[in-house]
Design a protein around this motif. Structure first.
Motif, PDB file in Angstrom:
ATOM      1  N   MET B  50      36.330  21.834  22.005  1.00  0.00           N
ATOM      2  CA  MET B  50      37.147  21.920  22.891  1.00  0.00           C
ATOM      3  C   MET B  50      37.068  21.303  24.402  1.00  0.00           C
ATOM      4  N   VAL B  51      35.750  21.681  24.904  1.00  0.00           N
ATOM      5  CA  VAL B  51      35.470  21.424  26.315  1.00  0.00           C
ATOM      6  C   VAL B  51      34.892  19.783  25.989  1.00  0.00           C
ATOM      7  N   GLY B  52      34.495  19.330  24.990  1.00  0.00           N
ATOM      8  CA  GLY B  52      34.199  17.804  24.913  1.00  0.00           C
ATOM      9  C   GLY B  52      35.398  17.043  25.127  1.00  0.00           C
ATOM     10  N   CYS B  74      30.645  13.490  16.710  1.00  0.00           N
ATOM     11  CA  CYS B  74      31.427  14.918  16.297  1.00  0.00           C
ATOM     12  C   CYS B  74      30.726  15.069  14.928  1.00  0.00           C
ATOM     13  N   GLU B  75      30.299  16.208  15.116  1.00  0.00           N
ATOM     14  CA  GLU B  75      29.584  16.710  13.930  1.00  0.00           C
ATOM     15  C   GLU B  75      30.648  17.383  12.768  1.00  0.00           C
ATOM     16  N   GLU B  76      31.837  17.662  13.339  1.00  0.00           N
ATOM     17  CA  GLU B  76      32.943  18.048  12.361  1.00  0.00           C
ATOM     18  C   GLU B  76      33.563  16.909  11.709  1.00  0.00           C
ATOM     19  N   PRO B  77      34.175  17.167  10.675  1.00  0.00           N
ATOM     20  CA  PRO B  77      35.056  16.269   9.978  1.00  0.00           C
ATOM     21  C   PRO B  77      36.283  15.740  10.584  1.00  0.00           C
ATOM     22  N   ASP B  82      41.999  23.169  18.645  1.00  0.00           N
ATOM     23  CA  ASP B  82      42.285  24.362  19.644  1.00  0.00           C
ATOM     24  C   ASP B  82      41.478  25.843  18.893  1.00  0.00           C
ATOM     25  N   ARG B  83      40.288  25.780  19.210  1.00  0.00           N
ATOM     26  CA  ARG B  83      39.551  27.002  18.608  1.00  0.00           C
ATOM     27  C   ARG B  83      39.871  28.312  19.060  1.00  0.00           C
ATOM     28  N   VAL B  84      40.522  28.412  20.172  1.00  0.00           N
ATOM     29  CA  VAL B  84      40.802  29.647  20.661  1.00  0.00           C
ATOM     30  C   VAL B  84      42.113  29.993  19.897  1.00  0.00           C
ATOM     31  N   ARG B 118      26.287  13.891  13.287  1.00  0.00           N
ATOM     32  CA  ARG B 118      25.490  15.006  13.942  1.00  0.00           C
ATOM     33  C   ARG B 118      24.318  14.405  14.790  1.00  0.00           C
ATOM     34  N   ALA B 119      24.262  14.608  15.850  1.00  0.00           N
ATOM     35  CA  ALA B 119      22.969  14.157  16.568  1.00  0.00           C
ATOM     36  C   ALA B 119      21.953  15.157  16.241  1.00  0.00           C
ATOM     37  N   GLU B 120      20.886  14.358  15.717  1.00  0.00           N
ATOM     38  CA  GLU B 120      19.480  15.238  15.347  1.00  0.00           C
ATOM     39  C   GLU B 120      18.561  15.125  16.190  1.00  0.00           C
ATOM     40  N   TYR B 166      33.095  32.861  11.389  1.00  0.00           N
ATOM     41  CA  TYR B 166      34.421  32.646  12.133  1.00  0.00           C
ATOM     42  C   TYR B 166      34.455  31.535  13.145  1.00  0.00           C
ATOM     43  N   ARG B 167      34.310  30.431  12.925  1.00  0.00           N
ATOM     44  CA  ARG B 167      34.201  29.436  13.988  1.00  0.00           C
ATOM     45  C   ARG B 167      35.105  27.916  13.736  1.00  0.00           C
ATOM     46  N   THR B 168      34.981  27.697  12.674  1.00  0.00           N
ATOM     47  CA  THR B 168      35.607  26.350  12.551  1.00  0.00           C
ATOM     48  C   THR B 168      36.582  26.423  11.450  1.00  0.00           C
ATOM     49  N   LEU B 192      35.752  40.719  20.895  1.00  0.00           N
ATOM     50  CA  LEU B 192      37.034  39.770  20.953  1.00  0.00           C
ATOM     51  C   LEU B 192      37.411  39.229  19.764  1.00  0.00           C
ATOM     52  N   LEU B 193      35.990  38.430  19.113  1.00  0.00           N
ATOM     53  CA  LEU B 193      36.295  37.313  18.075  1.00  0.00           C
ATOM     54  C   LEU B 193      36.414  38.429  16.845  1.00  0.00           C
ATOM     55  N   GLY B 194      35.654  39.544  16.769  1.00  0.00           N
ATOM     56  CA  GLY B 194      35.628  40.501  15.481  1.00  0.00           C
ATOM     57  C   GLY B 194      37.160  41.006  15.521  1.00  0.00           C
ATOM     58  N   PRO B 282      24.283  29.944  22.155  1.00  0.00           N
ATOM     59  CA  PRO B 282      24.351  28.660  22.705  1.00  0.00           C
ATOM     60  C   PRO B 282      23.770  27.567  21.586  1.00  0.00           C
ATOM     61  N   ARG B 283      24.087  26.690  21.324  1.00  0.00           N
ATOM     62  CA  ARG B 283      23.490  25.443  20.440  1.00  0.00           C
ATOM     63  C   ARG B 283      22.512  24.617  21.391  1.00  0.00           C
ATOM     64  N   ASP B 284      21.403  25.013  21.779  1.00  0.00           N
ATOM     65  CA  ASP B 284      20.475  24.245  22.604  1.00  0.00           C
ATOM     66  C   ASP B 284      19.328  23.809  22.179  1.00  0.00           C
ATOM     67  N   GLY B 317      30.096  23.393  28.730  1.00  0.00           N
ATOM     68  CA  GLY B 317      30.801  24.063  27.854  1.00  0.00           C
ATOM     69  C   GLY B 317      29.626  25.403  27.425  1.00  0.00           C
ATOM     70  N   GLU B 318      30.082  25.733  26.329  1.00  0.00           N
ATOM     71  CA  GLU B 318      29.292  27.134  25.869  1.00  0.00           C
ATOM     72  C   GLU B 318      27.781  26.956  25.480  1.00  0.00           C
ATOM     73  N   CYS B 319      27.441  25.483  25.529  1.00  0.00           N
ATOM     74  CA  CYS B 319      26.000  25.135  25.612  1.00  0.00           C
ATOM     75  C   CYS B 319      24.983  25.308  26.618  1.00  0.00           C
ATOM     76  N   LEU B 330      33.835  31.584  27.123  1.00  0.00           N
ATOM     77  CA  LEU B 330      35.271  31.418  27.511  1.00  0.00           C
ATOM     78  C   LEU B 330      35.355  29.862  27.617  1.00  0.00           C
ATOM     79  N   VAL B 331      36.639  29.374  27.368  1.00  0.00           N
ATOM     80  CA  VAL B 331      36.964  28.048  27.568  1.00  0.00           C
ATOM     81  C   VAL B 331      37.352  27.680  28.773  1.00  0.00           C
ATOM     82  N   ALA B 332      37.866  28.503  29.637  1.00  0.00           N
ATOM     83  CA  ALA B 332      38.316  28.041  31.033  1.00  0.00           C
ATOM     84  C   ALA B 332      37.163  27.494  31.756  1.00  0.00           C
TER      85      ALA B 332
HETATM   86  C1  LIG Z   1      38.431  32.529  16.726  1.00  0.00           C
HETATM   87  C2  LIG Z   1      38.246  32.235  18.125  1.00  0.00           C
HETATM   88  C3  LIG Z   1      38.929  32.853  19.346  1.00  0.00           C
HETATM   89  C4  LIG Z   1      38.520  32.456  20.696  1.00  0.00           C
HETATM   90  N1  LIG Z   1      39.530  32.848  21.454  1.00  0.00           N
HETATM   91  C5  LIG Z   1      39.159  32.614  22.905  1.00  0.00           C
HETATM   92  C6  LIG Z   1      40.051  33.099  23.828  1.00  0.00           C
HETATM   93  O1  LIG Z   1      40.899  33.814  23.758  1.00  0.00           O
HETATM   94  N2  LIG Z   1      39.629  32.653  25.276  1.00  0.00           N
HETATM   95  C7  LIG Z   1      38.653  31.953  25.348  1.00  0.00           C
HETATM   96  O2  LIG Z   1      38.360  31.513  26.441  1.00  0.00           O
HETATM   97  N3  LIG Z   1      38.052  31.360  24.513  1.00  0.00           N
HETATM   98  C8  LIG Z   1      38.094  31.726  23.302  1.00  0.00           C
HETATM   99  N4  LIG Z   1      37.154  31.400  22.107  1.00  0.00           N
HETATM  100  C9  LIG Z   1      35.903  30.733  22.521  1.00  0.00           C
HETATM  101  C10 LIG Z   1      36.193  29.285  22.624  1.00  0.00           C
HETATM  102  O3  LIG Z   1      36.584  28.702  21.473  1.00  0.00           O
HETATM  103  C11 LIG Z   1      35.033  28.476  23.227  1.00  0.00           C
HETATM  104  O4  LIG Z   1      34.675  28.974  24.535  1.00  0.00           O
HETATM  105  C12 LIG Z   1      35.373  26.911  23.293  1.00  0.00           C
HETATM  106  O5  LIG Z   1      35.554  26.269  21.937  1.00  0.00           O
HETATM  107  C13 LIG Z   1      34.089  26.304  23.712  1.00  0.00           C
HETATM  108  O6  LIG Z   1      34.112  24.919  23.769  1.00  0.00           O
HETATM  109  P1  LIG Z   1      32.913  24.025  23.417  1.00  0.00           P
HETATM  110  O7  LIG Z   1      33.385  22.557  23.292  1.00  0.00           O
HETATM  111  O8  LIG Z   1      31.786  24.427  24.686  1.00  0.00           O
HETATM  112  O9  LIG Z   1      32.258  24.303  21.915  1.00  0.00           O
HETATM  113  P2  LIG Z   1      32.801  24.068  20.856  1.00  0.00           P
HETATM  114  O10 LIG Z   1      34.458  23.955  20.782  1.00  0.00           O
HETATM  115  O11 LIG Z   1      32.328  25.209  19.550  1.00  0.00           O
HETATM  116  O12 LIG Z   1      32.541  22.583  20.404  1.00  0.00           O
HETATM  117  C14 LIG Z   1      31.238  22.146  20.130  1.00  0.00           C
HETATM  118  C15 LIG Z   1      31.504  21.087  19.142  1.00  0.00           C
HETATM  119  O13 LIG Z   1      30.176  20.420  19.009  1.00  0.00           O
HETATM  120  C16 LIG Z   1      29.794  19.962  17.734  1.00  0.00           C
HETATM  121  N5  LIG Z   1      28.357  19.795  17.739  1.00  0.00           N
HETATM  122  C17 LIG Z   1      27.351  20.786  17.870  1.00  0.00           C
HETATM  123  N6  LIG Z   1      26.262  20.387  17.802  1.00  0.00           N
HETATM  124  C18 LIG Z   1      26.322  19.138  17.507  1.00  0.00           C
HETATM  125  C19 LIG Z   1      25.394  17.792  17.353  1.00  0.00           C
HETATM  126  N7  LIG Z   1      24.122  18.174  17.364  1.00  0.00           N
HETATM  127  N8  LIG Z   1      25.834  16.759  17.060  1.00  0.00           N
HETATM  128  C20 LIG Z   1      27.364  16.613  16.995  1.00  0.00           C
HETATM  129  N9  LIG Z   1      28.106  17.544  17.368  1.00  0.00           N
HETATM  130  C21 LIG Z   1      27.620  18.682  17.410  1.00  0.00           C
HETATM  131  C22 LIG Z   1      30.270  21.478  16.962  1.00  0.00           C
HETATM  132  O14 LIG Z   1      30.453  21.094  15.717  1.00  0.00           O
HETATM  133  C23 LIG Z   1      31.676  21.436  17.837  1.00  0.00           C
HETATM  134  O15 LIG Z   1      32.608  20.725  17.051  1.00  0.00           O
HETATM  135  C24 LIG Z   1      37.610  31.593  20.754  1.00  0.00           C
HETATM  136  C25 LIG Z   1      36.547  31.133  19.880  1.00  0.00           C
HETATM  137  C26 LIG Z   1      36.897  31.535  18.447  1.00  0.00           C
HETATM  138  C27 LIG Z   1      36.139  31.027  17.435  1.00  0.00           C
END
Ligand SMILES: Cc1cc2nc3c(=O)[nH]c(=O)nc-3n(C[C@H](O)[C@H](O)[C@H](O)COP(=O)(O)OP(=O)(O)OC[C@H]3O[C@@H](n4cnc5c(N)ncnc54)[C@H](O)[C@@H]3O)c2cc1C
Lengths: 117, 878
Positions: B50-52, B74-77, B82-84, B118-120, B166-168, B192-194, B282-284, B317-319, B330-332
């Motif tokens: 989302m943040v990317g 992009c690691e995912e296929p 919209d993960r939210v 995926r970046a290794e 519960y993430r992807t 929240l997620l649970g 965080p995926r650090d 982002g979350e990392c 959170l996403v904002a």
């Molecule tokens: C079910 C659910 C409900 C949610 N509800 C809310 C909500 O109501 N409100 C809210 O604010 N937030 C919510 N969130 C949290 C929100 O989704 C995250 O805050 C947001 O997705 C973070 O964005 P991001 O880009 O940092 O991480 P992500 O969206 O997780 O994206 C990271 C991406 O990086 C990829 N990646 C990781 N490592 C590598 C690598 N080495 N090489 C290549 N790619 C890589 C991952 O595969 C992933 O696709 C929710 C999350 C979930 C799962």
């Protein structure tokens, strides 16, 4: 109004047959294009931002000009419409009903997006 | 199945496919540091979540995709989604609908997206990143947006068949498939997620339990009372909740499949499926291994610009662990980091120093909100609590001994959130119990923002109080003077409520803002996509829709006038912009009653050579066009079919003509008299000045058309006083008149300034036009705008002559950017065969003219044949 895949062709229902118009990718979401039908009529084809396809008659009943395909798409209360580029009356894309004058309707076609035959 | 280490994320093994080779050096040339291709520096983004994606959009908005070669791993296929709203996947939303990446986005902006890669490893010395495919990617700037991974407690059986996270989308697909053969499900984690996962399992028809280690649900957000209210409501929905119990082991049957769970309280529950939702980490890892600084409890440490300990590497982002020491889940806040990093890379000022964690959510249909010091951790603080377990309502306010509101929790009814959050930090205007009691039980029926004290903070991004906002008159003024509403934008609604009300001044059914307000939003937030404007700033009910025929061209016009300043493409038929234009702008010609078009080449100042006149005559003759001299000293050619426009313009462009913008809400013509050069009364060269002005302002998009004229003496043969801006020569310079109009409601222009030099004149017109473009309503000519302007001409003079608002420099630089960025739309259109395709009459029959565009003869020329237009079968009257 059907969701479409990438390489799909857009088809209109004419009687019992499906008439293939063009690649769905030729249409730009939010805008239309005109197609010439075998009987000489014209259809206005549209894609909305979600990739749904619609088709109605291209002729604007208020002016008689074949221009509806050149109007802008919009939505109100969940209904997707095109606004005629001439005098701006809006037509519901699913039913063909004019939203500004319910007594007026243009023909709406069934559309599908298939893999072409 | 899931593994707590980031190495084994579910998405990493699926769908990996290699895509192309451009931009990557092959494995054999590891260590290459040159940026490829071309000479542009390479920006490498790792993670397309989302943040990317928001980061990529922010790059586009700042023009960085032009100056950099952008590559995304992009690691995912699939591209970002919209993960939210992931859970809505179970409600039938397909992966396409969840997508956050508009079709064509990558291609349009020349971004290279590598799915399943995926970046290794990062080699910071060589500035390369090695991907899972073995490819090596060189970078000049690296941005990590790798998000989080679900934390799975290290209990025996956690990897058994039937355990999920519960993430992807892949996670959800796997859960859905497994649930088909299951009757019971359990969720580990009552946050929240649970709760969201539990709702999803229930939706899949499983008898669902929630196991939460803490003594209450949503321990991070709500307090005990709130958790209890939530618990009751959730149990009433048929879910079973175990709080205060940890998971000791996942129990499996002889086939190694999940059959139950053992809890730390000794109890054992049967279940066929377990979803771990016990928080995220965080995926650090990648950054850690590369020696970048990470926080004690994880998260890549970044500064205010989101730069890591290596200045060439950013993390968002979350990392990331931000300067306030927090890792935001959170996403904002992630979006705000994306903007800050993009600003830093583009060289704009911008920073992320922390975010408000106040939240309002709807979980399993229950409103939950918390803000400020929700847990009452401040010393000596007191609570005011209202709880009604019958309705599942719980409200708590935390106050200090002096009565200052510190925070609160709302469960079941969060209506008051919008009011209470800004009150935080001040003494509420009414007794606190009135703020939590329901209406009719002593609570105020509705406490509007009027009730807020003057020192209540309304805009928490910029710390702006109600008093400061109320000192302004309009939203644009508020934003300009206080910056309120220009951060996250969530307070704009409250600001509008605080400002004097004059009914709904909204532009259309899609926006409650006026055109001028949208202009400010687009400018401040650098919004270059209509969809984004609509989805983020549209009326609630219009978000996600198509928009309408009013706001689309309005946005296109605003974007055209701001394009150079916000780093967007100024070409009006570029990408998405093309879909927003009225048909006239779309075809760069004026539609006439039978669907044919008319063409007006620019003839600056009305001056034209015989050669050019001959070309116009020849073109009209060869294409059979009707010709007429316009009121603006130009020639209009009527009756062209859309498919003829490119051929006609090929000839006109070859002869040196440019678009006259007769089709646009733009500068039309600068009319002139013949002036001093020939006329015995003339005192200045009016033709030269008219040409200069026309060439300076050609192509400028405005709320309505703009007309101008220059007269060489006070006899005023060019009728300058009936124009939007008119110039009349004096013995010592020029007089400038503004706000004139002919047409339906004629208005004599007002004299704005006298005896100006050429440079002074142009500077003043620059300011005038840009101020008008910025503040006028849609389709408001300068005449009515000036009438409406509070303080009228005097105010206008203060602003653009005396610079009372301090905005003149900005107005001038906007105009300078317009002048520098001008390109002839027709010449540009002709260069691209793809753009020409849209002029065809029929998509399925290129080359076939529209048979309904027909003409008959009249007075030696042609006119539309109205007989073919007479209504027939297509019209059915019901
Ligand atoms: C079910 C659910 C409900 C949610 N509800 C809310 C909500 O109501 N409100 C809210 O604010 N937030 C919510 N969130 C949290 C929100 O989704 C995250 O805050 C947001 O997705 C973070 O964005 P991001 O880009 O940092 O991480 P992500 O969206 O997780 O994206 C990271 C991406 O990086 C990829 N990646 C990781 N490592 C590598 C690598 N080495 N090489 C290549 N790619 C890589 C991952 O595969 C992933 O696709 C929710 C999350 C979930 C799962």
């Amino acid at each position: 109004m059907i969701r479409h895949g990438r390489q799909a062709t857009l088809q209109l229902r004419l009687g019992d047959d499906w008439f293939t118009v063009c690649d769905a990718a030729r249409l730009q979401p939010g805008r239309g294009a005109a197609a010439l039908l075998p009987d000489g009529r014209q259809a206005a084809l549209f894609l909305d931002r979600d990739g749904r396809a619609y088709a109605i008659d291209n002729r604007d009943p208020f002016t008689g000009a074949s221009v509806l395909s050149r109007g802008l798409l919009g939505s109100a209360s969940g209904r997707t419409f095109v606004a005629s580029p001439l005098l701006k009356q809006r037509f519901d894309l699913e039913s063909g009903v004019c939203l500004d004058d319910e007594g007026v309707t243009v023909r709406a076609y069934e559309v599908r997006v298939g893999n072409g035959e | 199945m899931p593994d707590a280490t980031p190495e084994a994320m579910p998405a990493t093994t699926t769908g990996a496919r290699s895509a192309g080779t451009a931009g990557a050096t092959s494995a054999g040339t590891a260590g290459a540091t040159s940026s490829t291709p071309g000479t542009r520096p390479t920006l490498l983004l790792v993670g397309h979540g989302m943040v990317g994606q928001r980061f990529l959009e922010a790059l586009v908005e700042r023009g960085v995709t032009d100056s950099h070669h952008v590559v995304v791993l992009c690691e995912e296929p699939r591209p970002a989604y919209d993960r939210v709203h992931l859970t809505s996947y179970f409600e039938g939303k397909g992966a396409d609908e969840l997508s956050l990446t508009p079709g064509g986005f990558m291609d349009t902006h020349g971004i290279e997206l590598r799915l399943g890669e995926r970046a290794e490893r990062i080699d910071r010395e060589a500035r390369t990143v090695t991907g899972g495919s073995g490819r090596v990617y060189a970078y000049d700037t690296l941005v990590l947006a790798t998000g989080s991974y679900p934390f799975v407690p290290p209990v025996p059986g956690k990897d058994a068949e039937g355990c999920f996270v519960y993430r992807t989308i892949e996670d959800l697909e796997a859960i859905e498939a497994y649930a088909k053969g299951a009757g019971r499900g359990a969720v580990v984690g009552g946050g929240l997620l649970g709760l969201e996962a539990a709702g999803a399992l229930k939706g899949l028809g499983l008898a669902t339990r929630i196991v939460e280690f803490a003594p209450r649900l949503m321990p991070a957000q709500v307090d005990e009372g709130g958790g209890a209210a939530l618990l009751r409501t959730i149990e009433r929905m048929g879910l079973t909740v175990h709080t205060g119990a940890g998971t000791e082991a996942v129990v499996t049957d002889e086939d190694g499949r999940v059959s139950g769970m053992r809890l730390t309280d000794g109890s054992e529950l049967p279940t066929d499926l377990v979803v771990f939702s016990a928080g995220v980490r965080p995926r650090d890892q990648l950054a850690r291994e590369a020696g970048l600084k990470v926080g004690e409890r994880g998260g890549i440490s970044v500064d205010e610009e989101c730069r890591t300990s290596d200045p060439a590497v950013f993390a968002i982002g979350e990392c990331a662990q931000t300067v306030d020491g927090k890792v935001y889940g959170l996403v904002a806040p992630g979006y705000a980091m994306a903007e800050a990093a993009a600003d830093a890379i583009a060289g704009f000022p911008g920073s992320f120093t922390g975010a408000d964690m106040s939240t309002k959510l709807k979980l399993l249909g229950v409103d939950v909100a918390s803000f400020g010091d929700a847990h009452g951790t401040a010393e000596g603080c007191l609570d005011v609590v209202y709880a009604d377990s019958r309705s599942g309502t719980y409200k708590k306010l935390v106050m200090d001994p002096e009565g200052v509101l510190l925070g609160g929790v709302l469960v079941g009814d969060a209506e008051a959130y919008g009011m209470l959050r800004p009150l935080t930090g001040s003494v509420p205007p009414v007794a606190p119990e009135q703020l939590v009691l329901p209406a009719g039980a002593g609570g105020p029926v509705k406490l509007g923002p009027d009730a807020l004290p003057d020192d209540a903070i309304i805009c928490s991004c910029h710390n702006v109080t109600k008093g400061q906002i109320c000192a302004c008159g309009t939203l644009p003024e508020v934003k300009q003077c206080t910056k309120a509403g220009t951060g996250c934008g969530s307070c704009v609604k409250t600001i509008l409520q605080l400002l004097p009300q004059t009914g709904d001044k909204g532009l259309c059914g899609c926006f409650s803002y006026t055109r001028a307000e949208l202009y400010e939003i687009v400018k401040v937030k650098r919004i270059t996509s209509y969809a984004r404007l609509l989805d983020e700033h549209g009326r609630e009910e219009a978000r996600g829709g198509e928009g309408c025929e009013i706001c689309k061209p309005t946005f296109a016009s605003v974007l055209a006038s701001l394009a150079p300043a916000i780093g967007a493409d100024g070409y009006v038929l570029e990408g998405e912009q093309a879909a927003l234009q009225d048909t006239n702008d779309h075809f760069l010609a004026n539609m006439q009653r039978n669907g044919s078009y008319s063409i007006v080449p620019r003839i600056p100042g009305g001056e034209i050579t015989p050669e050019k006149l001959i070309v116009i005559g020849e073109v009209a003759r060869d294409f059979g066009l009707y010709t007429k001299i316009t009121g603006g000293q130009r020639i209009d050619l009527f009756g062209a079919r859309s498919d003829q426009l490119p051929a006609i313009w090929t000839r006109l462009v070859a002869a040196g003509f440019e678009s006259g913008h007769a089709y646009g809400k733009a500068l039309r013509t600068v009319k002139s008299c013949v002036g001093q050069t020939w006329c015995r009364y003339g005192v200045q060269d009016s033709v030269r000045m008219a040409i200069d002005l026309e060439l300076r302002y050609r192509g400028l998009r405005a709320p309505h058309k703009l007309k101008s004229a220059v007269s060489g003496c006070a006899r005023e043969c060019a009728e300058a006083q009936s124009k939007d801006f008119g110039v009349i020569a004096t013995a010592s310079g020029w007089n400038l008149y503004v706000g004139g109009n002919g047409g339906m409601t004629p208005r004599h222009a007002d004299l704005l300034a006298q005896d100006l030099t050429d440079a002074e004149l142009i500077r003043l017109i620059d300011r005038f036009l840009m101020f008008y473009i910025r503040t006028a309503d849609r389709l408001e000519r300068t005449a009515s705008w000036l009438e409406r302007l509070e303080g009228g001409l005097d105010h206008l003079r203060e602003v653009i002559v005396e610079d009372s608002l301090g905005i003149c420099e900005e107005l001038e630089s906007l105009m300078a950017a317009h002048v520098a960025g001008y390109r002839d739309e027709w010449a540009e259109t002709l260069q691209d065969p793809e753009r020409l395709a849209r002029f065809e009459s029929f998509v399925n029959a290129p080359g076939t003219p529209d048979p309904t565009v027909r003409f008959v003869a009249e007075r030696d020329q042609m006119k539309p044949d109205l007989a073919v237009l007479i209504p027939e079968g297509a019209l059915t009257t019901r």
